[in-house]
Design a protein around this motif. Structure first.
Motif, PDB file in Angstrom:
ATOM      1  N   VAL A  70     -19.626  10.447  22.605  1.00 53.64           N
ATOM      2  CA  VAL A  70     -19.082  10.668  21.263  1.00 53.64           C
ATOM      3  C   VAL A  70     -19.703  11.920  20.666  1.00 53.64           C
ATOM      4  N   GLY A  71     -18.838  12.838  20.205  1.00 54.17           N
ATOM      5  CA  GLY A  71     -19.322  14.059  19.583  1.00 54.17           C
ATOM      6  C   GLY A  71     -20.203  14.866  20.519  1.00 54.17           C
ATOM      7  N   ASP A  72     -21.293  15.440  19.967  1.00 54.88           N
ATOM      8  CA  ASP A  72     -22.225  16.243  20.750  1.00 54.88           C
ATOM      9  C   ASP A  72     -23.393  15.419  21.289  1.00 54.88           C
ATOM     10  N   SER A  73     -23.341  14.124  21.106  1.00 53.87           N
ATOM     11  CA  SER A  73     -24.438  13.269  21.549  1.00 53.87           C
ATOM     12  C   SER A  73     -24.527  13.255  23.074  1.00 53.87           C
ATOM     13  N   PRO A  74     -25.752  13.402  23.619  1.00 59.69           N
ATOM     14  CA  PRO A  74     -25.906  13.334  25.077  1.00 59.69           C
ATOM     15  C   PRO A  74     -25.825  11.902  25.603  1.00 59.69           C
ATOM     16  N   ALA A  75     -25.919  10.933  24.701  1.00 55.88           N
ATOM     17  CA  ALA A  75     -25.883   9.528  25.112  1.00 55.88           C
ATOM     18  C   ALA A  75     -24.525   9.188  25.721  1.00 55.88           C
ATOM     19  N   GLY A  91     -26.910   2.118  26.934  1.00 57.37           N
ATOM     20  CA  GLY A  91     -28.122   2.925  26.875  1.00 57.37           C
ATOM     21  C   GLY A  91     -29.392   2.136  27.101  1.00 57.37           C
ATOM     22  N   GLN A  92     -29.269   0.811  27.128  1.00 61.11           N
ATOM     23  CA  GLN A  92     -30.446  -0.046  27.343  1.00 61.11           C
ATOM     24  C   GLN A  92     -30.405  -0.740  28.703  1.00 61.11           C
ATOM     25  N   GLY A  93     -29.550  -0.277  29.596  1.00 60.15           N
ATOM     26  CA  GLY A  93     -29.435  -0.897  30.908  1.00 60.15           C
ATOM     27  C   GLY A  93     -28.164  -1.724  31.024  1.00 60.15           C
TER      28      GLY A  93
END
Length: 211
Positions: A70-75, A91-93
């Motif tokens: 989403v957006g510029d987020s690297p996540a 992101g937590q597994g």
């Protein structure tokens, strides 16, 4: 008068047949894509809330690996579906998705990708069109608009344009833009067939913390 009516009927019938042929050509392109069994769809979606980049690998009939940013987020948020089982990683597994949600995702995968579309979108043929330096067979359809609330302006019509590779007959690009601003892409999807797509059950084991 009679001859005029006959001529008008012939023109209308010819137009309907032409639209039917265009729809069958679009359906044929997606049938051919499903028959390849493995493919990728990389999509950029633009909305008032921002941008979303999504990459989805498919191994038909029932495997999918989706990655979303989403957006510029690297996540990156990921979802894997294999048969009736689905896993999610926010992101937590990795964790297995509850059965009611997994059933819905598996149903959507089957109905929207693995099986022929039941969409009533009416495509017209645009013929050969150049797009980003390459010539494709192009098809366009005006998408149905949502019902407007009372006293609200009518929603803008969006046009979907499908570009089919002339050599392979496979869908190559799928672009949606506002009818009055065709250069403003709301949805831009690219189909590809990278070698070696693999979709495996992820490990849900949590890393052991260092002592």
């Amino acid at each position: 008068m009679r001859s005029t009516l006959c001529a008008m009927a012939l023109l209308l019938t010819s137009g309907a047949l032409a639209r039917a042929d265009c729809q069958s050509e679009v359906d044929g392109a997606f049938t051919k894509l499903r028959e390849t069994k493995e493919f990728r769809l990389a999509t950029k979606i633009v909305s008032p809330q921002g941008t979303l980049a999504m990459q989805v690998d498919y191994i038909l009939p029932d495997k999918m690996h989706q990655r979303v940013k989403v957006g510029d987020s690297p996540a990156e948020m990921e979802t894997i579906a294999i048969g009736e089982k689905v896993w999610s990683n926010q992101g937590q597994g990795w964790a297995e998705v509850p059965k009611n949600f997994a059933d819905e995702i598996a149903k959507q995968l089957k109905q929207s990708v693995a099986e022929p579309s039941k969409s009533k979108i009416d495509y017209s043929c645009l013929g050969e069109k150049e797009f980003e330096g390459k010539t494709y067979l192009a098809y366009a359809a005006t998408l149905p608009t949502e019902e407007k609330a009372k006293n609200e302006p009518a929603p803008k019509a969006n046009v979907q344009t499908l570009y089919v590779d002339k050599a392979t007959g496979l869908p190559a690009r799928n672009v949606v833009a506002e009818a009055d601003t065709p250069d403003k892409r709301l949805f831009d999807g690219t189909f590809s067939k990278p070698a070696g797509i693999e979709i495996k059950e992820p490990s849900t084991d949590k890393p052991v913390p260092n002592p």
